[in-house]
Design a protein around this motif. Sequence first.
Motif, short mmCIF file in Angstrom:
data_model
loop_
_atom_site.label_atom_id
_atom_site.label_comp_id
_atom_site.label_asym_id
_atom_site.label_seq_id
_atom_site.Cartn_x
_atom_site.Cartn_y
_atom_site.Cartn_z
N GLU B 304 0.81 -1.21 0.00
CA GLU B 304 0.00 0.00 0.00
C GLU B 304 0.85 1.27 0.00
O GLU B 304 0.53 2.25 -0.68
CB GLU B 304 -0.96 0.00 1.19
CG GLU B 304 -2.02 1.07 1.03
CD GLU B 304 -3.27 0.77 1.84
OE1 GLU B 304 -3.12 0.27 2.97
OE2 GLU B 304 -4.38 1.02 1.33
N GLY B 305 1.95 1.25 0.74
CA GLY B 305 2.82 2.42 0.77
C GLY B 305 3.32 2.76 -0.63
O GLY B 305 3.30 3.92 -1.06
N ALA B 306 3.75 1.71 -1.33
CA ALA B 306 4.27 1.91 -2.68
C ALA B 306 3.19 2.47 -3.60
O ALA B 306 3.47 3.29 -4.49
CB ALA B 306 4.80 0.58 -3.22
N LEU B 307 1.98 2.04 -3.36
CA LEU B 307 0.85 2.49 -4.16
C LEU B 307 0.65 4.01 -4.01
O LEU B 307 0.53 4.74 -5.00
CB LEU B 307 -0.40 1.75 -3.66
CG LEU B 307 -1.54 1.42 -4.58
CD1 LEU B 307 -1.08 0.78 -5.85
CD2 LEU B 307 -2.51 0.47 -3.85
N PHE B 308 0.66 4.47 -2.77
CA PHE B 308 0.46 5.90 -2.54
C PHE B 308 1.65 6.72 -3.03
O PHE B 308 1.48 7.84 -3.52
CB PHE B 308 0.16 6.16 -1.06
CG PHE B 308 -1.23 5.73 -0.67
CD1 PHE B 308 -2.34 6.38 -1.21
CD2 PHE B 308 -1.44 4.65 0.18
CE1 PHE B 308 -3.63 5.98 -0.88
CE2 PHE B 308 -2.73 4.25 0.50
CZ PHE B 308 -3.83 4.90 -0.02
N GLU B 309 2.83 6.14 -2.90
CA GLU B 309 4.03 6.83 -3.39
C GLU B 309 3.94 7.03 -4.92
O GLU B 309 4.18 8.13 -5.42
CB GLU B 309 5.24 5.97 -3.05
CG GLU B 309 6.55 6.70 -2.96
CD GLU B 309 7.62 5.71 -2.50
OE1 GLU B 309 8.49 5.39 -3.32
OE2 GLU B 309 7.54 5.26 -1.33
N ALA B 310 3.57 5.97 -5.62
CA ALA B 310 3.43 6.07 -7.08
C ALA B 310 2.32 7.06 -7.43
O ALA B 310 2.44 7.85 -8.37
CB ALA B 310 3.13 4.70 -7.69
N ALA B 311 1.23 7.03 -6.64
CA ALA B 311 0.12 7.93 -6.92
C ALA B 311 0.56 9.39 -6.77
O ALA B 311 0.19 10.24 -7.59
CB ALA B 311 -1.05 7.63 -5.98
N SER B 312 1.39 9.68 -5.76
CA SER B 312 1.74 11.10 -5.65
C SER B 312 2.74 11.51 -6.72
O SER B 312 2.69 12.64 -7.20
CB SER B 312 2.18 11.52 -4.25
OG SER B 312 3.02 10.60 -3.70
N ALA B 313 3.60 10.58 -7.13
CA ALA B 313 4.49 10.91 -8.26
C ALA B 313 3.66 11.21 -9.51
O ALA B 313 3.94 12.16 -10.25
CB ALA B 313 5.46 9.76 -8.52
N LEU B 314 2.63 10.41 -9.73
CA LEU B 314 1.77 10.63 -10.90
C LEU B 314 1.01 11.94 -10.79
O LEU B 314 0.88 12.68 -11.76
CB LEU B 314 0.78 9.47 -11.05
CG LEU B 314 1.32 8.25 -11.77
CD1 LEU B 314 0.38 7.07 -11.59
CD2 LEU B 314 1.51 8.55 -13.26
N GLU B 315 0.52 12.21 -9.58
CA GLU B 315 -0.24 13.44 -9.39
C GLU B 315 0.61 14.66 -9.73
O GLU B 315 0.15 15.59 -10.40
CB GLU B 315 -0.75 13.53 -7.95
CG GLU B 315 -1.75 14.65 -7.78
CD GLU B 315 -2.21 14.81 -6.33
OE1 GLU B 315 -1.92 13.92 -5.51
OE2 GLU B 315 -2.83 15.86 -6.03
N ALA B 316 1.86 14.63 -9.30
CA ALA B 316 2.76 15.76 -9.58
C ALA B 316 2.89 15.98 -11.09
O ALA B 316 2.80 17.11 -11.57
CB ALA B 316 4.12 15.51 -8.94
#
Lengths: 483, 483
Positions: B304-316
């Motif tokens: 799950e941590g990796a999921l949110f990390e990837a999501a914020s990279a994408l959001e940026a």
Amino acid sequence: VVGAGPDYHSPVPSPYRPVTDGVLSRLREVLLDEEVLRDEEQRQAYARDETEDLRFLPEVVVTPSSTAEVQEVLRIAHEERVPVTPRGAGTGLSGGALPTRGGIVLSCERLNTIREVDERDMVAEAEVGVVTDDLRRAVAERGLFYPPDPSSSDVCTLGGNLAEDAAGPRSLRYGSTRHHVLGLEAVLADGSLLRTGGRNRKDVAGYDLTQLLVGSEGTLAVITAAVLRLQPAPGETLSLLAPFDSLDAAAAAVEAVCRVTPRLLACELVEREAVETVARVTPVPDELRGAEAILFLELASEDEGALFEAASALEAVLRERGSGEVKAARQAADQRRLWEVRRRVGAAVKGRSVYKECDATVPRSRLAELVRAARETAAHHDLLALCYGHAGDGNLHVNLLRGDLDDETWSDRMAAAEEELFERVLAVGGTVTGEHGIGLTQRRFLERTRGPRAVEIMRGLKGVFDPRGILNPDKVLPDEVAR
Amino acid sequence: VVGAGPDYHSPVPSPYRPVTDGVLSRLREVLLDEEVLRDEEQRQAYARDETEDLRFLPEVVVTPSSTAEVQEVLRIAHEERVPVTPRGAGTGLSGGALPTRGGIVLSCERLNTIREVDERDMVAEAEVGVVTDDLRRAVAERGLFYPPDPSSSDVCTLGGNLAEDAAGPRSLRYGSTRHHVLGLEAVLADGSLLRTGGRNRKDVAGYDLTQLLVGSEGTLAVITAAVLRLQPAPGETLSLLAPFDSLDAAAAAVEAVCRVTPRLLACELVEREAVETVARVTPVPDELRGAEAILFLELASEDEGALFEAASALEAVLRERGSGEVKAARQAADQRRLWEVRRRVGAAVKGRSVYKECDATVPRSRLAELVRAARETAAHHDLLALCYGHAGDGNLHVNLLRGDLDDETWSDRMAAAEEELFERVLAVGGTVTGEHGIGLTQRRFLERTRGPRAVEIMRGLKGVFDPRGILNPDKVLPDEVAR
């Protein structure tokens, strides 16, 4: 016949025409002087590949440096009915680059330009003479990733990879070369240009000629360039080393290991005698010695926590399946040190003795049967056999070693052992080649593997692409005849 | 001519033989009564697929329930020179299942057995009449994963997926159907059985007939079953919704978005008018309305941590490229609610008006040019166009809507608009079909897309597989002639 002599196997009596002075002068008209190699010494370098001890001397070697020059060479060969054997780096293991009929060897060594790395489309377009690792490095510099990693990637070229559909350890996760090809530029037997696919990630306009040419071993067309699909880099890696006290147990563990996590990139197996063969020529870390067989695993994730979590899930399955203490390597240098041993096995075995490498492949759950077949076959024929390879893909290289056997004994035993091994492989739904190709040496197994109707269809396809049969004669099809 | 009538397009004048009483009684000898459908009412159900408003009435429909029965049907058709149109679920969008010459429709609906899900080899073997979602569920019950997810996966069948090389949102990460096929069972035009590949994950024994048959739209052989490669499940998913205030900006953002992380499974685009079309028939969540275009992204990770990390990279990256506020959905129900809207677009558009769906595909960096071409083309010809689809793969479905135009106006404008759109697509290196196939309706673009030499080769291949030209006539090749 040109090129016959005590050092070479005699060319097969040929229905083709020889490379006459007329042919040579036509070739010299369209190529630079240094692109036409006629000295015997020069030609000797193109008389063999890595297949056993086979040698066939070509009548002439050409090294065109552009697609247009390849077209000219094939136009001439087609008109003159001279056989053409395309050649990459000569690392093949089924004789695909051997000029069995003499004729022209068309070496792609000068077609070595990376035409473009396009970060926006995430594709690379490269000529076939580019060394695989050079492409991998060029795309890595842009933060991208080209997955195929054949063991000879530091010397082999894209052309050979495409011709044989080369694979490597990471094919477990990423698939073989064909999975990464979007389009091809190729020259047909008559010299005309064929473009297949393109830069589109999806394309269903017409029959997929791209996928038909990949793996066709230079018998349907000469591929000159490819558009390759790239990926974001897989993140950080971690390697595991799992020692087993029996080869059977290691092989039997593989199917369970491969189900644990999508993070698994590679699952390789090396048996004790193979490790010892490497140890004869280079120091091997202590933790790799002593076990009857070792599984090498590689994991990847962008997230270190996830990496360790997957590693412990894998360790649990490995222990449950009989592994000794599992060692993990996280530092890049430590991982390199482990994989270096795996990577060196092929060359070490080849340096030790004349060999026959059987590229046996089975459905993953049949691996234990494969290693048993290898051991028993070798025993029946009083040969030494070594197993190593891409266990996760069900693909093991069973190497039969000649040692100090005389010519006739070796040749008889090798043929009988190969026959027995592949009969057993086919009986469990396996195939006679996972990544080396049928080439010259495995043709007698094609019909047994694919069935007579499929071979009939393949013969028809060959006729469509190469009606005069000049392209890489005596490869793939069991009894190809020039038309 | 059998089957002509006011409700149907007239069959093309045919060099084939009709389905005589003699042919019918031969079919009834080898099939069960309920497997031979002759009533006009029954046949009407097989006269169309999802392609525009095209209808062709078959002379007879057969629904064999075993490979042996398919062999019998083809043996009869081959001897009697009767055309055979293989059919899956009839969800095709290029007319691949339309019996343009009347003859026999061979519906695969009864070939619907999942023969085996083998967890150890991680493969499934299934007949072609199995509904794609049924297979996906059956393997999911064993903790495994079959990636292809065409939008019609709740009704379409594996046979159509194989024939057209179907793709879906997750093809961005996993590739189209062909990437998951290890082997095929198929019946050739003369009724003989062909087996290609098998259960081996790697296999380079001979030309890759498996890959040649996938995407060949039933013109080379009738595929009856497939061995499909399965994967470990991808873990947890998270979806992102990125609204843009212009379609161009959304399209232009895609190439940057797709480079961020290997965790990205899907990157889909839907423009405002398409969302509004869904809203006409079903409630659409507020957050999906108002934007000119929306990118739907799906991420997966086991962690799950990796999921949110990837999501914020994408959001940026999304914000940098002009997205409005990005919304994330982590709960399964929330994700389903978003994707449901995306999934319903196709049916909603088709329910709104007669349409022409152009399956335009370009290299990913050319997406903004594609949406501009779609808009401008529609304007030039005074038509309403809607864009949505698999943006990450460069593949947008440009739907031209008939609205209340009369027959002639619609037909003229549609043809001219399609012509202009595809000329522009081809000019930027695109292709005329990313996943729907050439079928019947796109044949006039094949030669422009692939070049004359490639089409010549394709015609040769057709002749090798189907020398009498009975298999799915008028599909793929522009001017196929029965021999």
